[in-house]
Design an enzyme around this catalytic site. Structure first.
Site, PDB file in Angstrom:
ATOM      1  N   LYS A  88      -5.027 -31.034  20.511  1.00  0.00           N
ATOM      2  CA  LYS A  88      -5.306 -30.221  21.707  1.00  0.00           C
ATOM      3  C   LYS A  88      -4.315 -30.571  22.808  1.00  0.00           C
ATOM      4  CE  LYS A  88     -10.380 -30.043  21.396  1.00  0.00           C
ATOM      5  NZ  LYS A  88     -11.602 -30.462  22.066  1.00  0.00           N
ATOM      6  N   GLY A 100     -21.876 -31.025  19.219  1.00  0.00           N
ATOM      7  CA  GLY A 100     -21.426 -29.641  18.968  1.00  0.00           C
ATOM      8  C   GLY A 100     -21.838 -29.137  17.593  1.00  0.00           C
ATOM      9  N   ARG A 101     -21.567 -29.937  16.557  1.00  0.00           N
ATOM     10  CA  ARG A 101     -21.854 -29.444  15.194  1.00  0.00           C
ATOM     11  C   ARG A 101     -23.326 -29.561  14.847  1.00  0.00           C
ATOM     12  NH1 ARG A 101     -18.708 -33.584  15.640  1.00  0.00           N
ATOM     13  NH2 ARG A 101     -19.320 -35.649  14.908  1.00  0.00           N
ATOM     14  N   GLU A 151     -16.350 -33.235  10.143  1.00  0.00           N
ATOM     15  CA  GLU A 151     -16.159 -33.698  11.516  1.00  0.00           C
ATOM     16  C   GLU A 151     -17.050 -34.923  11.778  1.00  0.00           C
ATOM     17  OE1 GLU A 151     -14.839 -30.904  14.948  1.00  0.00           O
ATOM     18  OE2 GLU A 151     -16.937 -31.333  15.368  1.00  0.00           O
ATOM     19  N   LYS A 210     -20.262 -25.798  24.578  1.00  0.00           N
ATOM     20  CA  LYS A 210     -20.945 -26.960  25.146  1.00  0.00           C
ATOM     21  C   LYS A 210     -20.241 -27.423  26.425  1.00  0.00           C
ATOM     22  CE  LYS A 210     -22.250 -31.699  24.111  1.00  0.00           C
ATOM     23  NZ  LYS A 210     -22.350 -32.775  23.133  1.00  0.00           N
ATOM     24  N   HIS A 242     -14.720 -17.137 -11.168  1.00  0.00           N
ATOM     25  CA  HIS A 242     -13.509 -16.445 -11.613  1.00  0.00           C
ATOM     26  C   HIS A 242     -12.298 -16.900 -10.824  1.00  0.00           C
ATOM     27  CE1 HIS A 242     -15.802 -13.732 -14.205  1.00  0.00           C
ATOM     28  NE2 HIS A 242     -16.747 -13.906 -13.303  1.00  0.00           N
ATOM     29  N   GLU A 280      -9.810 -22.074  23.300  1.00  0.00           N
ATOM     30  CA  GLU A 280      -9.984 -20.868  22.477  1.00  0.00           C
ATOM     31  C   GLU A 280     -11.068 -19.967  23.071  1.00  0.00           C
ATOM     32  OE1 GLU A 280      -9.851 -23.961  21.342  1.00  0.00           O
ATOM     33  OE2 GLU A 280      -8.812 -24.071  19.397  1.00  0.00           O
TER      34      GLU A 280
HETATM   35  O1  LIG Z   1     -18.791 -26.028  22.325  1.00  0.00           O
HETATM   36  P1  LIG Z   1     -17.434 -26.450  22.746  1.00  0.00           P
HETATM   37  O2  LIG Z   1     -17.469 -27.460  23.857  1.00  0.00           O
HETATM   38  O3  LIG Z   1     -16.622 -25.244  23.134  1.00  0.00           O
HETATM   39  O4  LIG Z   1     -16.728 -27.159  21.539  1.00  0.00           O
HETATM   40  C1  LIG Z   1     -16.448 -26.478  20.360  1.00  0.00           C
HETATM   41  C2  LIG Z   1     -16.136 -27.426  19.233  1.00  0.00           C
HETATM   42  O5  LIG Z   1     -15.021 -28.236  19.562  1.00  0.00           O
HETATM   43  C3  LIG Z   1     -15.225 -29.566  19.088  1.00  0.00           C
HETATM   44  O6  LIG Z   1     -15.512 -30.386  20.169  1.00  0.00           O
HETATM   45  C4  LIG Z   1     -14.020 -30.134  18.409  1.00  0.00           C
HETATM   46  O7  LIG Z   1     -13.601 -29.365  17.367  1.00  0.00           O
HETATM   47  C5  LIG Z   1     -16.445 -29.439  18.163  1.00  0.00           C
HETATM   48  O8  LIG Z   1     -17.109 -30.627  17.957  1.00  0.00           O
HETATM   49  C6  LIG Z   1     -17.220 -28.414  18.891  1.00  0.00           C
HETATM   50  O9  LIG Z   1     -18.236 -27.877  18.108  1.00  0.00           O
END
Ligand SMILES: O=P(O)(O)OC[C@H]1O[C@](O)(CO)[C@@H](O)[C@@H]1O
Length: 540
Positions: free
Chosen positions: A506, A269-270, A355, A208, A386, A214
């Site tokens: 972060k 995001g979620r 979240e 987003k 199990h 990452e």
């Molecule tokens: O889509 P982005 O901006 O890379 O964010 C990834 C994820 O990081 C967060 O902002 C925090 O974990 C989530 O809400 C989101 O889904």
């Protein structure tokens, strides 16, 4: 105007008083007293048959919970969300994931923008691209057909499409493999790239913000791998597409914005799985199946928006969850899909729920005076049986659970599916009714073993039974949980749409990187400093 603390409302206090008298009622007695209970406390939404009779609730409990939802303003908050009001107050944003699955004919103008037209323009762009990849019209730099799509994203930009690609694997294009890379641990991308041919690999970089460390780190590694493999920087144009709200960062990364699929800040995001974040899934299952999935979401969206609370399935599930969390003291909630293809569903729900509702201040910034979101967890049955079911059956904690079952399997291999379903039904029965000491004794069990072999029962479950795990049913399931989470957030008076709690880690990670490489000296607490020094010594 600030909202009253929910725990001071008469509706909350009525539930507290009710819990003191009715909270211990045993499911054995509730079923014995009402032979119709198992067909009465059920509801249907879309293709989902939802049996909530094996919950520790009476008609009075449900009526009081509905009163609570009304006291919290759930119908008004729901309308405000669907209309596009800025209910995400800390970020001053609308919350409009429901618009992502609105039909083309729907009308919604928010902040002067025709939201439905925007959504369908991107869906059309996604469909055209997905078809090109699926038919082989889109080729890589050397002219080779795309046979692997690697989605690079994390959190909401990974979990939705990754979960759904597993869930809908039987509907996937046979010539296209879907892979998902999320972790900054280099092993993740190394494992994904191992054995891949760059000439036939397409990367979908989903973020987003397009600043998530990452994702950007993984995307850089993928780009270096591709350019090295194909020997040409120009190859990036045919092997990288972006999904983002941030065109500037996408261009800065080196992806042509002509190959970008956009979405909007009103998609959290979620909650972004049905935005362009679903691109890799659409490539896998095709635009038609993807549309069926969106229609499944929309069915539940409409149900949630228009059905009175007494019969509103996501609202009822949310309220029953509040009963356990706030009045019977449950700290966790298990989601147990009896379907191997839903292996990632609990992980998806963890982000959606935890979240969203892992909050300790109200929308007004006051401390929340009641417990908020539970720990959500789970594994597919029968594997969990199990492993951890022992604790649910005979441990000391209350663990409400959702059991998800399907009438038809993806593949018929006699006798697997009937065995699976027998286990699903047996667990719900055993958890609810248990086995009394008298019943154990009647089996001839030695007296000293009777306590060990007695099942107290009264462990609540909600059963969701669907005809099959189709794209539509998956959409219905996800929307069911989205609105359940919303319901709970409204009652608790929290903002379910921000996530400031992920920020501090972060920032600190950014400071620690140069300390690990030795550019900076560690400047933290004694524990963190010692760990950094030890890491540095052993990295030499
Ligand atoms: O889509 P982005 O901006 O890379 O964010 C990834 C994820 O990081 C967060 O902002 C925090 O974990 C989530 O809400 C989101 O889904």
């Amino acid at each position: 105007m600030s909202r009253p603390d929910i725990s001071t409302t008469p509706a909350w206090q009525a539930l507290a008083a009710h819990a003191a008298t009715a909270g211990d009622a045993h499911l054995r007695d509730l079923f014995a007293a009402d032979p119709e209970r198992g067909t009465r406390l059920v509801a249907e939404v879309g293709d989902l048959y939802v049996d909530y009779s094996k919950n520790r609730v009476t008609d009075e409990t449900l009526a009081l919970l509905v009163d609570l939802a009304r006291a919290a303003g759930l119908p008004e908050r729901t309308e405000a969300m669907f209309r596009g009001e800025h209910i995400n107050t800390t970020e001053d944003r609308a919350v409009l994931h429901t618009a992502l699955r609105a039909p083309r004919s729907a009308e919604l103008v928010v902040d002067g923008q025709d939201v439905v037209a925007d959504v369908h323009a991107v869906l059309d762009q996604m469909a055209a691209f997905a078809e090109q990849v699926r038919t082989g019209a889109w080729t890589g730099h050397t002219g080779a057909r795309i046979s692997t799509v690697v989605n690079i994203g994390i959190g909401g930009s990974d979990l939705g499409p990754a979960m759904a690609a597993g869930a809908l694997a039987p509907f996937s294009h046979p010539g296209i493999r879907s892979l998902f890379v999320s972790n900054v641990d280099g092993d993740d991308i190394a494992d994904a790239l191992d054995g891949l041919d760059p000439a036939s690999t397409l990367f979908v970089v989903a973020s987003k913000t397009f600043t998530t460390i990452e994702t950007i780190t993984n995307a850089r590694t993928a780009r270096a791998w591709l350019v090295e493999g194909l020997g040409d920087d120009a190859a990036v144009a045919k092997h990288f597409v972006a999904v983002s709200t941030n065109a500037t960062e996408v261009a800065g990364f080196g992806i042509d914005t002509a190959n970008m699929f956009g979405f909007w800040d009103w998609v959290g995001g979620r909650y972004s799985f049905t935005s362009a974040v679903g691109l890799s899934l659409m490539i896998a299952i095709g635009p038609e199946r993807y549309r069926e999935m969106l229609d499944g979401f929309h069915t539940v969206d409409e149900h949630f928006r228009t059905t009175p609370l007494e019969r509103n399935v996501p609202a009822l599930l949310g309220l029953i969850g509040i009963w356990y969390r706030n009045f019977l003291g449950a700290a966790t909630h298990a989601v147990l899909p009896y379907n191997q293809h839903l292996a990632r569903f609990p992980a998806y729900l963890q982000q959606l729920d935890m979240e969203s509702n892992g909050k300790s201040v109200t929308v007004d910034g006051e401390p929340v005076r009641v417990e908020t979101g539970p720990v959500v967890w789970g594994e597919p049955g029968t594997n969990g049986q199990h492993a951890f079911y022992q604790l649910i059956h005979q441990g000391t904690q209350l663990v409400p659970a959702d059991l998800l079952g399907f009438v038809r399997p993806a593949v018929e291999i006699d006798p697997h599916h009937d065995l699976l379903t027998a286990n699903l039904l047996a667990q719900a029965e055993a958890l609810a009714f248990g086995k009394t000491a008298d019943e154990v004794r009647a089996d001839g069990v030695a007296a000293d073993l009777v306590p060990h072999r007695t099942f107290a029962g009264n462990h609540p479950t909600t059963m969701v039974l669907a005809p099959a795990l189709t794209p539509s049913v998956l959409g219905q399931l996800v929307a069911l949980y989205e609105h359940k989470v919303f319901t709970q957030g409204v009652v608790w008076g929290i903002n379910s749409f921000d996530q400031w709690g992920v920020e501090l880690g972060k920032v600190l990670a950014g400071r620690i990187v140069p300390e690990l490489t030795g550019e900076d000296e560690p400047a933290h607490d004694s524990s963190t400093n010692a760990l950094i020094r030890r890491y540095r010594e052993q990295r030499r």
